[in-house]
Motif scaffolding. Structure first.
Motif, short mmCIF file in Angstrom:
data_model
loop_
_atom_site.label_atom_id
_atom_site.label_comp_id
_atom_site.label_asym_id
_atom_site.label_seq_id
_atom_site.Cartn_x
_atom_site.Cartn_y
_atom_site.Cartn_z
N MET A 128 -0.03 17.12 2.44
CA MET A 128 0.25 18.36 1.73
C MET A 128 0.46 19.50 2.72
O MET A 128 -0.27 19.63 3.69
N GLU A 150 0.84 -1.18 0.00
CA GLU A 150 0.00 0.00 0.00
C GLU A 150 0.88 1.24 0.00
O GLU A 150 1.75 1.40 0.85
N GLU A 151 0.64 2.09 -0.98
CA GLU A 151 1.43 3.31 -1.09
C GLU A 151 0.68 4.47 -0.48
O GLU A 151 -0.55 4.51 -0.49
N SER A 152 1.42 5.40 0.06
CA SER A 152 0.80 6.59 0.63
C SER A 152 1.66 7.80 0.29
O SER A 152 2.88 7.69 0.13
N GLU A 153 1.01 8.91 0.15
CA GLU A 153 1.71 10.15 -0.15
C GLU A 153 1.84 10.97 1.12
O GLU A 153 1.00 10.88 2.01
N PRO A 154 2.88 11.78 1.19
CA PRO A 154 3.01 12.63 2.38
C PRO A 154 1.91 13.69 2.41
O PRO A 154 1.37 14.06 1.36
#
Length: 142
Positions: free
Chosen positions: A79, A73-77
């Protein structure tokens, strides 16, 4: 002449019937040929389903060439706002429209007062003269 045309039409029709029988027999035999040809290819399961829809397609159990897929599972930092994002001047579209501009005052320069540049040339045209051909009946067919 009629007999010749009728014979030609009959020969052509007979030839067309014979050619159609030959083509039908070739396509019937070709079904088995394509079936045998496709059995030896890498698309065996797909080809077999296309050739014979009644048979169940058997999927290969081996996964040749397939790499194991890592499902992470990928996650973005999150904003973050920066100062330029909230600055009104950055996104103000109309600020350049309403800028007042000041023009420089017009100055009279010396060449503008020189009458040499603005005097029209006096061209004299010669007076128009009536020539004989202009009134000749032979030219104008009167």
């Amino acid at each position: 002449m009629k007999t010749k045309n009728n014979v030609q039409k009959t020969v052509l029709r007979t030839g067309a019937v014979i050619v159609s029988f030959v083509l039908i027999s070739l396509t019937v035999n070709a079904q088995e040929f394509w079936k045998r040809l496709l059995e030896n290819s890498s698309f065996n399961t797909i080809a077999m389903v296309m050739v014979d829809a009644k048979e169940e397609a058997v999927l290969p159990t081996e996964t040749k060439g397939l790499k194991a897929m890592n499902l992470e599972e990928e996650s973005e930092p999150a904003m973050e706002f920066e100062s330029w994002m909230t600055d009104f001047a950055t996104f103000d579209v109309f600020s350049s429209v309403y800028e007042e501009e000041a023009e420089t005052a017009l100055n009279v320069e010396s060449w503008m007062l020189n009458t040499y540049f603005f005097q029209p040339d006096t061209e004299l045209e010669e007076a128009m003269q009536l020539e004989p051909w202009m009134t000749a009946n032979e030219v104008w067919n009167m």
